[in-house]
Design a protein around this motif. Structure first.
Motif, mmCIF file in Angstrom:
data_model
loop_
_atom_site.group_PDB
_atom_site.id
_atom_site.type_symbol
_atom_site.label_atom_id
_atom_site.label_comp_id
_atom_site.label_asym_id
_atom_site.label_seq_id
_atom_site.Cartn_x
_atom_site.Cartn_y
_atom_site.Cartn_z
ATOM 1 N N GLU A 132 0.890 -1.231 -0.101
ATOM 2 C CA GLU A 132 0.167 0.044 -0.148
ATOM 3 C C GLU A 132 0.940 1.338 0.006
ATOM 4 O O GLU A 132 0.432 2.236 -0.641
ATOM 5 N N THR A 133 1.939 0.954 0.588
ATOM 6 C CA THR A 133 2.982 2.170 0.790
ATOM 7 C C THR A 133 3.518 2.463 -0.672
ATOM 8 O O THR A 133 3.528 3.692 -1.298
ATOM 9 N N LEU A 134 3.964 1.607 -1.427
ATOM 10 C CA LEU A 134 4.340 1.850 -2.770
ATOM 11 C C LEU A 134 3.381 2.138 -3.697
ATOM 12 O O LEU A 134 3.350 2.901 -4.740
ATOM 13 N N ARG A 135 2.100 1.863 -3.476
ATOM 14 C CA ARG A 135 0.955 2.168 -4.305
ATOM 15 C C ARG A 135 0.633 3.445 -4.203
ATOM 16 O O ARG A 135 0.417 4.429 -5.024
ATOM 17 N N ASP A 136 0.665 4.264 -2.834
ATOM 18 C CA ASP A 136 0.455 5.452 -2.596
ATOM 19 C C ASP A 136 1.425 6.360 -3.233
ATOM 20 O O ASP A 136 1.173 7.419 -3.861
ATOM 21 N N LEU A 137 2.612 5.684 -3.292
ATOM 22 C CA LEU A 137 3.900 6.628 -3.699
ATOM 23 C C LEU A 137 3.542 6.474 -5.332
ATOM 24 O O LEU A 137 3.965 7.716 -5.866
ATOM 25 N N LEU A 138 3.274 5.851 -6.022
ATOM 26 C CA LEU A 138 3.233 5.629 -7.308
ATOM 27 C C LEU A 138 2.127 6.525 -7.803
ATOM 28 O O LEU A 138 2.054 7.434 -8.795
ATOM 29 N N SER A 139 0.903 6.735 -6.910
ATOM 30 C CA SER A 139 0.000 7.674 -7.163
ATOM 31 C C SER A 139 0.466 9.359 -6.920
ATOM 32 O O SER A 139 0.122 9.905 -8.065
ATOM 33 N N GLY A 140 1.112 9.348 -6.034
ATOM 34 C CA GLY A 140 1.721 10.619 -5.877
ATOM 35 C C GLY A 140 2.870 11.081 -6.861
ATOM 36 O O GLY A 140 2.672 12.173 -7.460
ATOM 37 N N MET A 141 3.343 9.926 -7.449
ATOM 38 C CA MET A 141 4.374 10.258 -8.487
ATOM 39 C C MET A 141 3.584 10.598 -9.811
ATOM 40 O O MET A 141 4.127 11.520 -10.616
ATOM 41 N N LEU A 142 2.483 10.028 -9.989
ATOM 42 C CA LEU A 142 1.790 10.325 -11.102
ATOM 43 C C LEU A 142 0.986 11.741 -10.959
ATOM 44 O O LEU A 142 1.094 12.542 -12.096
ATOM 45 N N ASP A 143 0.645 12.243 -9.944
ATOM 46 C CA ASP A 143 0.166 13.455 -9.895
ATOM 47 C C ASP A 143 1.390 14.226 -9.815
ATOM 48 O O ASP A 143 1.194 15.719 -10.567
ATOM 49 N N LEU A 144 2.544 13.898 -9.496
ATOM 50 C CA LEU A 144 3.829 15.159 -9.585
ATOM 51 C C LEU A 144 4.267 15.092 -10.851
ATOM 52 O O LEU A 144 4.617 16.381 -11.405
ATOM 53 N N TYR A 145 4.137 14.192 -11.715
ATOM 54 C CA TYR A 145 4.296 14.068 -13.316
ATOM 55 C C TYR A 145 3.362 15.033 -13.722
ATOM 56 O O TYR A 145 3.716 15.940 -14.627
ATOM 57 N N MET A 146 2.217 14.878 -13.616
ATOM 58 C CA MET A 146 1.237 15.853 -14.446
ATOM 59 C C MET A 146 1.236 17.381 -13.944
ATOM 60 O O MET A 146 1.281 18.164 -14.829
ATOM 61 N N SER A 147 1.778 17.672 -12.716
ATOM 62 C CA SER A 147 1.929 18.986 -12.415
ATOM 63 C C SER A 147 3.171 19.474 -12.913
ATOM 64 O O SER A 147 3.341 20.602 -13.203
ATOM 65 N N SER A 148 4.116 18.539 -12.922
ATOM 66 C CA SER A 148 5.504 18.945 -13.560
ATOM 67 C C SER A 148 5.268 19.357 -15.050
ATOM 68 O O SER A 148 5.774 20.449 -15.287
ATOM 69 N N VAL A 149 4.585 18.439 -15.508
ATOM 70 C CA VAL A 149 4.480 18.901 -17.196
ATOM 71 C C VAL A 149 3.757 20.018 -17.339
ATOM 72 O O VAL A 149 3.910 20.670 -18.116
ATOM 73 N N SER A 150 2.570 20.074 -16.464
ATOM 74 C CA SER A 150 1.912 21.480 -16.510
ATOM 75 C C SER A 150 2.755 22.767 -16.226
ATOM 76 O O SER A 150 2.433 23.777 -16.937
ATOM 77 N N GLN A 151 3.572 22.388 -15.260
ATOM 78 C CA GLN A 151 4.197 23.562 -14.864
ATOM 79 C C GLN A 151 5.329 23.905 -16.135
ATOM 80 O O GLN A 151 5.478 25.101 -16.464
ATOM 81 N N ARG A 152 5.951 23.035 -16.549
ATOM 82 C CA ARG A 152 6.868 23.236 -17.783
ATOM 83 C C ARG A 152 6.050 23.713 -18.732
ATOM 84 O O ARG A 152 6.813 24.814 -19.589
ATOM 85 N N MET A 153 4.861 23.295 -19.285
ATOM 86 C CA MET A 153 4.166 23.885 -20.358
ATOM 87 C C MET A 153 3.796 25.301 -19.930
ATOM 88 O O MET A 153 3.640 26.197 -20.922
ATOM 89 N N ASN A 154 3.536 25.774 -18.503
ATOM 90 C CA ASN A 154 3.202 26.989 -18.399
ATOM 91 C C ASN A 154 4.285 28.036 -18.624
ATOM 92 O O ASN A 154 4.178 29.126 -19.045
ATOM 93 N N GLU A 155 5.527 27.522 -17.913
ATOM 94 C CA GLU A 155 6.849 28.177 -18.446
ATOM 95 C C GLU A 155 7.151 28.748 -19.791
ATOM 96 O O GLU A 155 7.359 29.566 -20.322
ATOM 97 N N ILE A 156 6.561 27.411 -20.565
ATOM 98 C CA ILE A 156 7.149 27.484 -22.139
ATOM 99 C C ILE A 156 6.006 28.696 -22.669
ATOM 100 O O ILE A 156 6.410 29.628 -23.542
ATOM 101 N N MET A 157 4.614 28.589 -22.265
ATOM 102 C CA MET A 157 3.819 29.574 -22.667
ATOM 103 C C MET A 157 4.089 31.043 -22.272
ATOM 104 O O MET A 157 3.870 32.047 -22.929
ATOM 105 N N LYS A 158 4.537 30.981 -21.130
ATOM 106 C CA LYS A 158 4.967 32.650 -20.407
ATOM 107 C C LYS A 158 6.115 32.981 -21.241
ATOM 108 O O LYS A 158 6.006 34.299 -21.563
ATOM 109 N N VAL A 159 7.189 32.263 -21.774
ATOM 110 C CA VAL A 159 8.415 32.493 -22.245
ATOM 111 C C VAL A 159 7.701 33.003 -24.003
ATOM 112 O O VAL A 159 8.052 34.221 -24.398
ATOM 113 N N LEU A 160 7.115 32.106 -24.360
ATOM 114 C CA LEU A 160 6.368 32.541 -25.791
ATOM 115 C C LEU A 160 5.550 33.850 -25.839
ATOM 116 O O LEU A 160 5.428 34.620 -26.798
#
Length: 386
Positions: free
Chosen positions: A301-329
């Motif tokens: 259960e600990t590893l499953r929670d960690l993977l779920s958190g990693m999935l959220d972190l990945y989506m947030s990271s991609v969204s943040q990087r996309m926001n940075e790109i849009m900001k530069v453009l």
């Protein structure tokens, strides 16, 4: 700024390259039968029909025997079915390990020899069962899942092990060659005068179950190391492949959870319910295995929670990087917008535009445009937008 710009451009190129690859090569997901196995001709068959459900191994069905008591041990390999059953003296235990389940006739012969119920024989061949226990008059039937980690593909390999625990024998059925019972075999071979040689088949069954559960810890250590490496990659430089790996490990954890969770009920029933096969002394050891299983479930259960958190972190990271790109453009567009306006004004085809015939008109306009761009850039830096 230059480093950030290069990173953003590299990210955009990576996304474009991945999209082009997916467009050029149709994606056909690999359909795995590890979660729900294909039943073939099984639906609609009469109860007790022996049809193997699972992967058909390329090895012949083999029968190995370890026959022992406190002072003697006899080990034989590749027995015929006719050599399996014999009368044991008091204090002797026979362990028959049957490898390969695709030959239904051999399984039927062994089942008839040991007077196993036809439904039990059917369940032995059906490798899609959840861990369970069945109590019969003269034996216990236990189903557990043996799990091993494939380092090359980073996958969990699951194999069903069926145990028949009788008065003076243990039958173990496994799907393919290779198991986690080598430690038990070594204890039997070199255990003269030790507990495993002195006690009966119930202790041997406990030792086999304990070996399977102990291997779960090794599997979780390997999965934990792989997931921690993936987490470090996610924090440093997430890529589309990182997302694929997260989904891959979430699927592996689902498979692991499916195999381990029902085992808790099996061990609880074995350690609490009264039956003539298991002695009271063995229940203490089974409760210890039950505690290990609870610990393993907590880790899962600990590893499953960690993977779920990693999935959220990945989506947030991609969204943040996309926001940075849009900001530069957007900032680039904001700088070039007034310059485009100036160029558009002086690109009109009117006959009377005094600046067009002014000797210093061109350098003045260029200087004004440069000053406008530098001024906007300085303003953006002052507001910490860039």
């Amino acid at each position: 700024m230059e480093r950030t710009l290069r990173a953003n451009i590299a990210f955009i190129l990576g996304v474009v390259e991945t999209a082009l690859i997916l467009m050029a090569k149709p994606h056909h997901p690999h359909r795995s039968a590890r979660l729900i196995k294909k039943r073939g001709k099984k639906p609609g068959a009469a109860p007790g029909t022996l049809i193997h459900v699972g992967e058909v191994s390329g090895v012949d069905t083999t029968i190995d025997l370890i026959h022992y008591d406190a002072s003697h041990l006899d080990e034989r390999n590749s027995l015929d079915v006719s050599q399996c059953r014999h009368e044991s003296n008091v204090g002797q235990t026979a362990w028959y390990n049957i490898t390969g389940l695709h030959n239904a006739e051999i399984i039927r012969s062994i089942g008839n020899l040991f007077q196993l119920h036809p439904l039990v024989q059917e369940d032995i061949l059906n490798t899609d069962h959840r861990p369970k226990i069945e109590v019969h008059d003269t034996y216990l039937y236990v189903v557990i899942k043996m799990l091993q980690f494939d380092h090359s593909h980073r996958t969990v390999q699951m194999e069903q092990v069926s145990l028949i625990i009788g008065d003076d024998y243990v039958l173990s059925f496994q799907e393919r060659v290779g198991d986690v019972f080598d430690g038990v075999r070594e204890r039997l071979r070199h255990g003269h005068g030790r507990r495993i040689r002195q006690l009966g088949p119930d202790y041997l069954a406990y030792a086999l179950i304990d070996a399977v559960v102990d291997n779960y810890f090794v599997l979780l250590e390997n999965l934990g190391d792989a997931i921690e490496d993936l987490e470090a990659e996610l924090l440093i430089r997430p890529t589309p492949d990182t997302l694929n790996q997260i989904h891959h490990y979430k699927r592996e954890m689902l498979l692991l959870r499916k195999a381990v969770w029902p085992l808790r009920e099996v061990l609880s029933s074995l350690s609490r319910d009264e039956n003539v096969i298991l002695s009271q002394d063995i229940r203490v050891y089974l409760r210890d295995v039950y505690d290990h299983t609870i610990h393993i479930i907590d880790n899962i259960e600990t590893l499953r929670d960690l993977l779920s958190g990693m999935l959220d972190l990945y989506m947030s990271s991609v969204s943040q990087r996309m926001n940075e790109i849009m900001k530069v453009l957007t900032l680039f567009a904001s700088i070039f917008m007034p310059l485009t306006f100036i160029v558009g004004v002086y690109g009109m085809n009117f006959d009377y535009m005094p600046e067009l015939r002014w000797h210093w008109g061109y350098p003045s306009i260029m200087a004004f445009m440069l000053a406008t761009g530098v001024g906007l850039f300085a303003y953006f830096r002052w507001r910490k937008w860039w």
